[in-house]
Design a protein around this motif. Sequence first.
Motif, PDB file in Angstrom:
ATOM      1  N   ASN A 470       0.883  -1.177   0.000  1.00 58.62           N
ATOM      2  CA  ASN A 470       0.000   0.000   0.000  1.00 58.62           C
ATOM      3  C   ASN A 470       0.912   1.215   0.000  1.00 58.62           C
ATOM      4  N   PHE A 471       1.516   1.479  -1.160  1.00 57.77           N
ATOM      5  CA  PHE A 471       2.700   2.314  -1.210  1.00 57.77           C
ATOM      6  C   PHE A 471       2.428   3.809  -1.049  1.00 57.77           C
ATOM      7  N   GLU A 472       1.239   4.246  -1.241  1.00 64.08           N
ATOM      8  CA  GLU A 472       0.995   5.684  -1.263  1.00 64.08           C
ATOM      9  C   GLU A 472       0.696   6.273   0.110  1.00 64.08           C
ATOM     10  N   LYS A 473       0.727   5.444   1.145  1.00 65.13           N
ATOM     11  CA  LYS A 473       0.415   5.933   2.483  1.00 65.13           C
ATOM     12  C   LYS A 473       1.361   5.296   3.493  1.00 65.13           C
ATOM     13  N   ALA A 474       1.865   6.094   4.443  1.00 69.34           N
ATOM     14  CA  ALA A 474       2.766   5.567   5.469  1.00 69.34           C
ATOM     15  C   ALA A 474       1.979   4.805   6.528  1.00 69.34           C
ATOM     16  N   VAL A 475       2.524   3.672   6.966  1.00 70.86           N
ATOM     17  CA  VAL A 475       1.902   2.965   8.086  1.00 70.86           C
ATOM     18  C   VAL A 475       2.290   3.611   9.402  1.00 70.86           C
ATOM     19  N   ALA A 476       3.427   4.307   9.414  1.00 73.02           N
ATOM     20  CA  ALA A 476       3.870   4.974  10.639  1.00 73.02           C
ATOM     21  C   ALA A 476       4.801   6.121  10.285  1.00 73.02           C
ATOM     22  N   VAL A 477       4.700   7.196  11.054  1.00 68.84           N
ATOM     23  CA  VAL A 477       5.622   8.329  10.978  1.00 68.84           C
ATOM     24  C   VAL A 477       6.206   8.523  12.369  1.00 68.84           C
ATOM     25  N   VAL A 478       7.523   8.426  12.459  1.00 68.27           N
ATOM     26  CA  VAL A 478       8.220   8.547  13.736  1.00 68.27           C
ATOM     27  C   VAL A 478       8.784   9.949  13.844  1.00 68.27           C
ATOM     28  N   LEU A 479       8.450  10.653  14.906  1.00 66.63           N
ATOM     29  CA  LEU A 479       8.858  12.048  15.079  1.00 66.63           C
ATOM     30  C   LEU A 479      10.139  12.129  15.887  1.00 66.63           C
ATOM     31  N   LEU A 480      11.108  12.868  15.386  1.00 68.82           N
ATOM     32  CA  LEU A 480      12.359  13.088  16.102  1.00 68.82           C
ATOM     33  C   LEU A 480      12.340  14.466  16.753  1.00 68.82           C
ATOM     34  N   PRO A 481      12.887  14.577  17.947  1.00 71.82           N
ATOM     35  CA  PRO A 481      12.932  15.887  18.602  1.00 71.82           C
ATOM     36  C   PRO A 481      14.074  16.764  18.108  1.00 71.82           C
ATOM     37  N   ILE A 482      14.855  16.288  17.140  1.00 72.44           N
ATOM     38  CA  ILE A 482      15.964  17.061  16.598  1.00 72.44           C
ATOM     39  C   ILE A 482      15.907  17.030  15.074  1.00 72.44           C
ATOM     40  N   ARG A 483      16.718  17.893  14.461  1.00 66.96           N
ATOM     41  CA  ARG A 483      16.835  17.964  13.014  1.00 66.96           C
ATOM     42  C   ARG A 483      18.134  17.273  12.589  1.00 66.96           C
ATOM     43  N   LEU A 484      18.024  16.330  11.663  1.00 67.77           N
ATOM     44  CA  LEU A 484      19.187  15.642  11.124  1.00 67.77           C
ATOM     45  C   LEU A 484      19.428  16.141   9.707  1.00 67.77           C
ATOM     46  N   ARG A 485      20.574  16.774   9.479  1.00 68.70           N
ATOM     47  CA  ARG A 485      20.855  17.304   8.140  1.00 68.70           C
ATOM     48  C   ARG A 485      20.965  16.144   7.143  1.00 68.70           C
ATOM     49  N   ALA A 486      21.046  16.474   5.890  1.00 69.63           N
ATOM     50  CA  ALA A 486      21.072  15.446   4.849  1.00 69.63           C
ATOM     51  C   ALA A 486      22.196  14.452   5.100  1.00 69.63           C
ATOM     52  N   GLY A 487      21.860  13.168   4.992  1.00 71.43           N
ATOM     53  CA  GLY A 487      22.861  12.128   5.109  1.00 71.43           C
ATOM     54  C   GLY A 487      23.245  11.616   3.742  1.00 71.43           C
ATOM     55  N   LEU A 488      24.140  10.650   3.737  1.00 67.17           N
ATOM     56  CA  LEU A 488      24.545  10.056   2.477  1.00 67.17           C
ATOM     57  C   LEU A 488      23.935   8.665   2.335  1.00 67.17           C
ATOM     58  N   HIS A 489      24.402   7.695   3.107  1.00 65.36           N
ATOM     59  CA  HIS A 489      23.912   6.335   2.922  1.00 65.36           C
ATOM     60  C   HIS A 489      23.698   5.644   4.258  1.00 65.36           C
ATOM     61  N   GLY A 490      22.929   4.550   4.198  1.00 70.07           N
ATOM     62  CA  GLY A 490      22.677   3.759   5.381  1.00 70.07           C
ATOM     63  C   GLY A 490      22.208   2.373   5.003  1.00 70.07           C
ATOM     64  N   ASN A 491      21.992   1.530   6.010  1.00 65.74           N
ATOM     65  CA  ASN A 491      21.579   0.149   5.757  1.00 65.74           C
ATOM     66  C   ASN A 491      20.760  -0.377   6.926  1.00 65.74           C
ATOM     67  N   TRP A 492      19.985  -1.390   6.633  1.00 68.41           N
ATOM     68  CA  TRP A 492      19.160  -2.073   7.631  1.00 68.41           C
ATOM     69  C   TRP A 492      19.881  -3.326   8.095  1.00 68.41           C
ATOM     70  N   VAL A 493      19.885  -3.554   9.415  1.00 68.77           N
ATOM     71  CA  VAL A 493      20.464  -4.769   9.987  1.00 68.77           C
ATOM     72  C   VAL A 493      19.363  -5.467  10.772  1.00 68.77           C
ATOM     73  N   HIS A 494      19.082  -6.712  10.417  1.00 68.84           N
ATOM     74  CA  HIS A 494      18.000  -7.453  11.055  1.00 68.84           C
ATOM     75  C   HIS A 494      18.313  -7.765  12.518  1.00 68.84           C
ATOM     76  N   GLY A 495      17.254  -7.826  13.305  1.00 66.24           N
ATOM     77  CA  GLY A 495      17.412  -8.081  14.733  1.00 66.24           C
ATOM     78  C   GLY A 495      18.133  -9.379  15.028  1.00 66.24           C
ATOM     79  N   GLN A 496      17.899 -10.420  14.204  1.00 68.14           N
ATOM     80  CA  GLN A 496      18.566 -11.701  14.445  1.00 68.14           C
ATOM     81  C   GLN A 496      20.080 -11.591  14.282  1.00 68.14           C
ATOM     82  N   ASP A 497      20.540 -10.671  13.408  1.00 68.06           N
ATOM     83  CA  ASP A 497      21.971 -10.471  13.232  1.00 68.06           C
ATOM     84  C   ASP A 497      22.579  -9.718  14.411  1.00 68.06           C
TER      85      ASP A 497
END
Length: 503
Positions: A470-497
């Motif tokens: 259901n790509f056109e709508k977010a299931v969740a929006v997480v609010l941060l209390p700070i501003r993070l400037r533009a980043g470059l790259h990142g990755n997901w690491v599964h909990g089992q790892d």
Amino acid sequence: MAGHFRALKPFGTQTFPDKPQFSGFMKPCRFEGEVQNLEVQGNIPDCIDGTFYRVMPDPQLPPFIDNDPWFNGDGNVSAFRIQSSKVHFKQRYVRTEKFLREREAQRALLGKYRNKFTDAVAFKVRTTANTNVFYFNGKLLACKEDAPPYAMNPRTLETIGLEDFDGQLPCLTFTAHPKVDPKTGEFVCFGYEAKGDGTPDVCYYSFSPDGKLLETVWLVAPVVAMIHDFAVTENYVIFPLIPQTCDIERMKAGGEHWQWNSNIPFYLGVLPRHGANSSDVKWFRAPNSFPGHTSNAYEDSEGRIVFDLPVSDKNVFFWWPDADGNAPDPHTIRADLVRFIIEPKSDNLDLGKGKIILNQDCEFPRVDDRISMSEREHCFFNFMDPSLGTEFEAIGPVMGGGYAPYNAIAHLNVKTGSLEKYFPGTKHMVQECVFVPRNEYAKEGDGFVIFLVNNYGMMSSELHLVDTNNFEKAVAVVLLPIRLRAGLHGNWVHGQDLALIDN
């Protein structure tokens, strides 16, 4: 070498330059710490269990170089631990040699981007470790392609130290975009300018899942050029050379490491992945253009390499112009998703322009890593569509500068051509996304994309989670209390790892 070093500025009021790359949303964040239980609008599915790591260039101190590019800042790593529908946030700087020495001196010591001849002092390793953060063999690797990575503890984000893979690292540099073979666990890497600044040497190497060096092949590139990303198939590695070229004499004179060269081809080096030597590489050629981040590559039934990536006809890194000072207007820069078909055994090295498979502005493509290096159907990427309703006039004064803004995340079915877009809002821009499968048995592309969003109306950051069903709508929006400037790259690491580390 000491004669090249610059005199330090006297102590006094230190402010960041009045430049777009240090203003508005791009003003340095400089936050270290953690926040438990971030606010969540909507509901995070219980099946999401892992950590989203990303890194941003974030200078801890104002530079002494005029008009310093935005990605010359210190690597500051963010970790979003998602488990049991809750999100905990942690952020720490990578303790590089540069970071520690500048913190002690309380002033900037590093000079121009990748130009040691403009530094105030001599560094043994001058990297900022600010381009990507990647998990391998129990460690988090903060990478920048001018040096070995720095290892960090994935749970605490404490810096362990410079990573040389138990003394096995065969060259001086390490890619910002290593790859993991999803079938074998092999860690595939390379370094360019591998014998030092201005050298044409490229070193390809790989490690077993437990960190043992497997392959090493030394190559000589046709030009000393940037190789930011690369692609891997079952039997080949592909090195796209960006026509930003290096000249050591220019650097010694205080010039830039990189200079755009519109008079050379876009080279693609193709090397057999296993059992190769330096004579096995072939340097294919395409018309002068700027290759972006790789989407995916695989071998078809005829043994040809199918290679997809965004390509621009302009110098995307416009802040490094050509020898005559020419650079494109940033507003005119865009990239299409292009497919090259490479016959690795052919003696015809001219590829042509490739085939445009998406004639719309896109970058930072991501795929389901479980099928990386093989044919895939789904691709997710940053997307710019002015027709979506972004209030450019309202947010323009606070956006800051130095990077390409994208106002949506897109989902392309590569086989059918269908395109879906997630638009977060009229005063928002997106950063690079990661794909998270719904579970280990889910079919390709079935899961979630997770990414940071710049909310310029609130001058704050948000983490958005979108279900691919259901790509056109977010299931969740997480609010941060700070501003993070533009980043470059990142990755997901599964909990089992992370389970062994978490315990």
